[in-house]
Design a protein around this motif. Sequence first.
Motif, mmCIF file in Angstrom:
data_model
loop_
_atom_site.group_PDB
_atom_site.id
_atom_site.type_symbol
_atom_site.label_atom_id
_atom_site.label_comp_id
_atom_site.label_asym_id
_atom_site.label_seq_id
_atom_site.Cartn_x
_atom_site.Cartn_y
_atom_site.Cartn_z
ATOM 1 N N HIS A 1 41.332 41.444 40.847
ATOM 2 C CA HIS A 1 39.798 41.890 40.615
ATOM 3 C C HIS A 1 39.186 40.709 40.858
ATOM 4 N N GLU B 1 42.526 49.822 37.302
ATOM 5 C CA GLU B 1 42.453 49.732 35.895
ATOM 6 C C GLU B 1 43.063 50.823 35.253
ATOM 7 N N GLU C 1 44.177 41.489 36.919
ATOM 8 C CA GLU C 1 42.790 40.706 36.764
ATOM 9 C C GLU C 1 42.607 39.762 37.897
ATOM 10 N N ILE D 1 39.079 48.397 42.168
ATOM 11 C CA ILE D 1 39.145 47.671 40.770
ATOM 12 C C ILE D 1 39.524 49.081 39.915
ATOM 13 N N GLU E 1 36.699 38.312 35.396
ATOM 14 C CA GLU E 1 37.687 38.704 35.541
ATOM 15 C C GLU E 1 38.780 37.487 35.377
HETATM 16 FE FE LIG Z 1 39.842 44.028 35.481
#
Ligand SMILES: [Fe+2]
Lengths: 256, 95, 317
Positions: free
Chosen positions: C82, C162, C79, C158, C49
């Motif tokens: 994450h 996403e 990200e 996540i 990530e």
């Molecule tokens: Fe991600």
Amino acid sequence: MTAGVAGLSVVDLREVALGLGDDCLVLSHRLAEWTTHAPELEEEMALANLALDLLGQARSLLTLAGEADGRDEDQLAYWRDDRDFRNLLLLEQPNGDFAVTMTRQVLFSTFQELLYRGMAAGTEPRLAAIAAKGVMEARYHVEHARLWVQRLGRGTEESHRRMGQALDLLWPYTQELFKPTESWSRAADQGAVPPLSSIEEPWRHSIESLMVDSGLEIPGFPAWQSGGRLGRHSEHLGHLLAEMQHLHRSHPNASW
Amino acid sequence: MSHSEDWPLWEVFLRGRRGLSHQHVGSLHAPDPELALQNARDLYTRRGEGVSIWVVRSTEVHASDPDDQGPLFDPPSDKAYRHPTFYKVPEDLQL
Amino acid sequence: MPPTNSDESRDLAFQEAIDADRTVEPRDWMPERYRSTMVRQIAQHAHSEIIGMQPEGNWITRAPSLRRKAILLAKVQDEAGHGLYLYAAAETLGVGRGELTELLITGRQKYSSIFNYPTLTWADVGAIGWLVDGAAITNQLALTKTSYGPYARAMVRICREESFHQRQGFELLAELSRGTRAQHEMAQDAVNRWWWPALMMFGPPDSESPNTAQSMAWKIKRVSNDDLRQRFVDMTVPQSRALGLDLPDSQLRWNEARGHYDFGPIDWEEFRQVVGGHGACNAQRIAVRRAADEGGAWVREAARAWEVRQQSRTSAA
Ligand SMILES: [Fe+2]
Ligand SMILES: [Fe+2]
């Protein structure tokens, strides 16, 4: 000159919105440059939030600025050269280290919060609406930057030294914050924006007490740099714009 | 080099909306409570979730024994004194 | 009285609990190999990530419209988030973030090799969103049911975040595909370069994936590499048609009997080379991460020093 809603001329409204919009756009760009380079992942999130808030403000302000002559936010962002940008010199200065970035942030966000507060209560409804939303964001930016200035100012010997250097580096650009353009003065006369002289005192007070808290000294030399609001920039802006604009300009009639 | 120098870990609790209690949403690192609150706001509320945030230093969270005491799960080792084997007694003594 | 504490019976009881779909939580006893596999997998995922921010981050300052710039900035920020969730999940197993960062920047832990490919044009941002996030979502959806609780919960959060990543990539490419000729070519070129590496993201074929059996038994992994890859191909082919872009595989065709798309052979030698450190960007990606870690040390140190002083001030008062 055609009168705007509050007796503010279209030209003055555009100039005011352009100056504030360019401030947000250029600083947002600088903050976005931190992506993947922040000192800790939590700060990665914070810097991106600052950049996103400012980008959102830039888009609203540039959209407003372009209304009169039918230019949209992208035409204004991507098709003007540096001499047509109206942002403060302070905001185009390179990021330097984290001390420079946070010092720049506190100097500007403190100013922006005060300015938005005045503008939110002003007579131009669209400027007031943008400011009312922006003031909440600016408040948060101020808080975040103040926390860091205190910690770096009183943290370690090294962080203290870096903060001192950052303040010396950026202080010369602070006087420009309070230098109104002719458009700004007329807009202030109309009650659309606060007179810059009215926010200088509270700004100075806020910054001075922060620096005392943080064990830092405000430089004794005069802050004399200015010209950004008139399109007279440092060398840095040209490079920033070259990077920002090149792709868009390489495909003149494309949409994205 | 850096691993002993991580900022402390904090647990983040979020009140989704008025009328709900705070719920644990995750954790983060921060040097102090003020930055922990700001980091929590940046990390856990950037899609507009939540109206109120609590942060608690993870080391300040005291956990009960796991609910499941099936054969799979050992008794928690942090209360070994509850178990007779914790105490050394002379072997020839009947206690 | 030492009860049935032999490793074997514990292992057996652990496997029974797993078979009964019981979630493993941090304070539970677990076999050492389960723990180390979990740490390695979560860490590798977290690193991916964070390193994965770089190829797309490369285009933030050059994004061709302010709307796209905002979307990209928000995505790359996600990200980072994450990565944070995942490092926190690893931390429940007693491994700190700094320790894992150290393992990453000294090359002792890996990250997804897809991020060692360069982003050459703006269209790469679209191809990454569509194909790389698409493949990642396929993978991560399966992981929301993984047996280790903190990892599964991180995956749920996540996956929720996403959902916009793949859509923005698809939309970006769609805009390019029906745009000017140069834009269309840019989009096709990006898809040509990212398609095969995206297929490699699911890992080696099941026949050559020695850890798969144990990971499946422990329900760390719920679906095999090849099955996930097939799922992704089946999902993506119709999307490519909607985009008006070709996938660079002449053997790609619907197989009525299997009920799946057949696709051509993957160049596993390329995969091995890139995993082995010889991709276009391996050194660069690590260097950036290392520079951020080292360059930020004085900031982290200052904040710690400040807090220590605050503490002693309040306790002295
Ligand atoms: Fe991600
Ligand atoms: Fe993503």
